[in-house]
Design an enzyme around this catalytic site. Sequence first.
Site, PDB file in Angstrom:
ATOM      1  CG  ASP A   1     -16.731 -84.350  94.760  1.00  0.00           C
ATOM      2  OD1 ASP A   1     -15.677 -85.017  94.851  1.00  0.00           O
ATOM      3  OD2 ASP A   1     -17.355 -84.221  93.697  1.00  0.00           O
ATOM      4  N   GLY A   2     -14.612 -85.297  97.612  1.00  0.00           N
ATOM      5  CA  GLY A   2     -14.224 -86.578  98.194  1.00  0.00           C
ATOM      6  C   GLY A   2     -14.711 -87.785  97.420  1.00  0.00           C
TER       7      GLY A   2
ATOM      8  N   GLY B   1      -3.127 -84.995 102.808  1.00  0.00           N
ATOM      9  CA  GLY B   1      -3.977 -85.968 103.493  1.00  0.00           C
ATOM     10  C   GLY B   1      -4.933 -86.702 102.573  1.00  0.00           C
TER      11      GLY B   1
ATOM     12  CG  ASP C   1       1.437 -86.307  97.927  1.00  0.00           C
ATOM     13  OD1 ASP C   1       2.282 -85.608  97.339  1.00  0.00           O
ATOM     14  OD2 ASP C   1       0.311 -86.536  97.465  1.00  0.00           O
TER      15      ASP C   1
END
Length: 670
Positions: free
Chosen positions: A268-269, A233, A422
Amino acid sequence: IGLATNTNDKKEVFRIVKPVRSRGTKEGGSKNVKRGKEGEMLLRVCPSSFFYLRPLHLFSSSANFRFCPSLRREFRLSPSRSSSSFRRMESFPASSSSPTQVTASAADSLAKDLQNQTLGGVDEGAKIKRKLEDFNWDHSFVKELPGDPRSDVISREVLHACYTKVSPSVQVDDPQLVAWSESVAELLDLDPKEFERPDFPLLLSGAKPLPGAMPYAQCYGGHQFGMWAGQLGDGRAITLGEVLNSKGERWELQLKGAGRTPYSRFADGLAVLRSSIREFLCSESMHFLGIPTTRALCLLTTGQDVTRDIGNSKEEPGAIVCRVSQSFLRFGSYQIHASRGKEDLEIVRKLADYAISHHFPHIESMDRSDSLSFKTGDEDDSVVDLTSNKYAAWVVEIAERTATLFARWQGVGFTHGVLNTDNMSILGQTIDYGPFGFLDAFDPSYTPNTTDLPGRRYCFSNQPDIGLWNIAQFAKTLSVAQLINQKEADYAMERYGDKFMDEYQAIMSKKLGLSKYNKEIISKLLNNMAVDKVDYTNFFRLLSNVKANPNTPEDELLKPLKAALLDIGKERKEAWIKWVRGYIQEVGGGEISDEERKARMDAVNPKYILRNYLCQSAIDAAEQGDFSEVNNLIRLMKRPYEDQPGMEKYARLPPAWAYRPGVCMLSCSS
């Protein structure tokens, strides 16, 4: 496609029905192909072996497998159009044949209405320029597909959903816009003056909500280095939504590095400046090279440091890239739902219907009069009719787009580095720029990814075979969801091979200025380049200077190539002289002049590519607050096939420091 295992070496193979040409053509095949059961071939797809699809002809086994091209329909990559644009066309006033008079107030009202329409036929002389607040948002992905009932960013398994609504959470401290693309702004009808807005960095970093946006993170899975990794994701990418431009084209805006999502796992994105610069520069560079790719609207610094550990923990400047694509759907977007059992198989169908409706609308308009039927074997029932199953036509087109993309990568010497499923776009675009690299010294085993070093699964010469392997995983997903049958999956595989070889041979012929593909000439050239580690880009650019004069003295044959053929001994010099003589004989038989051939070759052989050391030089300066080199590279890469006087230094061979770790090779996490 059934997967089988060879008990002798434990390597996976594909069991593929013997390829047969379409009706009216002769059967294809090769007597050198390794046979399994009668009527079948064994095609290895283990990256550690020598693959039959490898186009470089550097090993004897690479030429043993030949796909037989079959009749096919070529689909155009046309922009997605909103259905609303066609509905609005029905509300137009009558033509001049109507006697009805239009009052001044009615005319003013009509003019105002027309300014807000999103029509396909827009006057090029009066381009629409919108403010950020005036974007025409659509949000079809969120409206038409199942979503996560939760909106928190706690790392978790997200079930029965294609996305999670989540807002950007990045912390900023005086964010700055440091680079942007006016050509991408034009795609969005965005007024270039918007880049000058004081609040532009706040809006495009996500720190301030962009009016009309409906942010979400996509759920997908994937095979990483050949192993199923489960749910992955968007761990640091947040899509703001879809913008419809004045032509009816659909463009998704996505912020990479905007904060945590449920798919961030333990990360941490966030994104750092060095990786953001690489993504921004390479996506735009690939576009101007003519290679399908996601785009980048802008690059911003957040003003906050981010902790990263690349051997030793350190603070690095944070940054955000606003990525743009017609869709960020990947192979893994479908795989994750097929992997979760019967309950989620309907989601695979919904996602497929969504993609076809919005991004492949021509497929829905096919009918049996198109005669898209193909034989895949000797049996009476071995016919694939693409008009009877839109999902079969869809996977075949995805296979062909992917094959074309990979052939173009090989043509310019681009190595993606992380070809997990992905990272495979259903649109056949280059997506997710991580540890990529363009070839400097020609090395078929080159991989820019340190994580890939043990087996070099994703090295340059393996890319075409990995593309085939990934297409197989995607076809398997659709088979599990009962959208396509075995023959249709087999045909998609065959079309990948056909299309790749057709495209690759055409590209290499153009690079050498040949009127037709000559396997011997190209094979010997690539072998010579590999032996002498010749710079891939510079050699092909210089090759156009060779004159097709069979009477050229031997001591002058290599002069046009002198800058690329460095430090070669007597034996190697003789090998190159022999090759150049054969090459001159081949191109000399044509009817075009040396000047015309040079112009054609220079149009397909770039002088400038985004070499890793150029990226690193720009990064080093940017980390000290100087973004001039980033913008120099943006300008340079807009015209990669032109000489650009005064910019010759950017075409030089890499310096010695360019081969150190962290420059020529990076990790996945970089």
